[in-house]
Design a protein around this motif. Sequence first.
Motif, PDB file in Angstrom:
ATOM      1  N   ASP A 112      -6.976   4.276  10.863  1.00 46.21           N
ATOM      2  CA  ASP A 112      -6.829   5.034  12.097  1.00 46.21           C
ATOM      3  C   ASP A 112      -5.750   6.102  11.904  1.00 46.21           C
ATOM      4  N   GLU A 113      -5.691   7.031  12.847  1.00 48.40           N
ATOM      5  CA  GLU A 113      -4.767   8.154  12.718  1.00 48.40           C
ATOM      6  C   GLU A 113      -3.309   7.715  12.730  1.00 48.40           C
ATOM      7  N   GLY A 155       0.876  -1.151   0.000  1.00 48.93           N
ATOM      8  CA  GLY A 155       0.000   0.000   0.000  1.00 48.93           C
ATOM      9  C   GLY A 155       0.913   1.199   0.000  1.00 48.93           C
ATOM     10  N   GLY A 156       0.378   2.362   0.162  1.00 53.70           N
ATOM     11  CA  GLY A 156       1.263   3.494   0.280  1.00 53.70           C
ATOM     12  C   GLY A 156       0.658   4.747  -0.290  1.00 53.70           C
ATOM     13  N   VAL A 157       1.409   5.824  -0.131  1.00 54.16           N
ATOM     14  CA  VAL A 157       0.955   7.081  -0.663  1.00 54.16           C
ATOM     15  C   VAL A 157       0.998   6.978  -2.166  1.00 54.16           C
ATOM     16  N   GLY A 158      -0.070   7.320  -2.792  1.00 50.56           N
ATOM     17  CA  GLY A 158      -0.143   7.251  -4.239  1.00 50.56           C
ATOM     18  C   GLY A 158       0.398   8.512  -4.866  1.00 50.56           C
ATOM     19  N   SER A 187      -6.319  -2.552  -2.200  1.00 43.97           N
ATOM     20  CA  SER A 187      -7.511  -3.117  -1.578  1.00 43.97           C
ATOM     21  C   SER A 187      -7.918  -2.241  -0.405  1.00 43.97           C
ATOM     22  N   MET A 188      -9.152  -2.329   0.009  1.00 42.73           N
ATOM     23  CA  MET A 188      -9.654  -1.548   1.132  1.00 42.73           C
ATOM     24  C   MET A 188      -8.880  -1.854   2.413  1.00 42.73           C
ATOM     25  N   LYS A 189      -8.418  -3.089   2.571  1.00 39.15           N
ATOM     26  CA  LYS A 189      -7.688  -3.467   3.782  1.00 39.15           C
ATOM     27  C   LYS A 189      -6.383  -2.705   3.929  1.00 39.15           C
TER      28      LYS A 189
END
Length: 128
Positions: free
Chosen positions: A72-73, A21-24, A65-67
Amino acid sequence: MMRLTLRTLVWISALALVGCGGVGEYRKTGGTYAARGPACDFRVIRSRIVEPYEELGVIDIDAFSMKQLPDDEERFRKLVGPTVCAAGGHAVIPTLNVYGHWVHGTIIRFNPAECAHCASKSSEADEG
């Protein structure tokens, strides 16, 4: 043989990305400021802002994916922190989707010169 190897490398790369995941995408929308260090202190603001500020840019969080989206912050901070600090930001305003995932952030920098009571809050943010 070379074609098979290239195809294999493409599949391996694609599968590796699925696990990440990550910053796009970060888009600059405001001024340019010096980076504040890789682990600077910054605020995550989830309520109305009264201090004058300048928008520096926006971060769209990219996940396969949504996961993988932060929920959370703490996870949001870890994900966007390096970008906020590199942009010279003092804070980030998150946007949550209907599922409670943090999907977007607006990076801001406070303008204490325009607000006498804001100077102490912004100077605290400049220390990081």
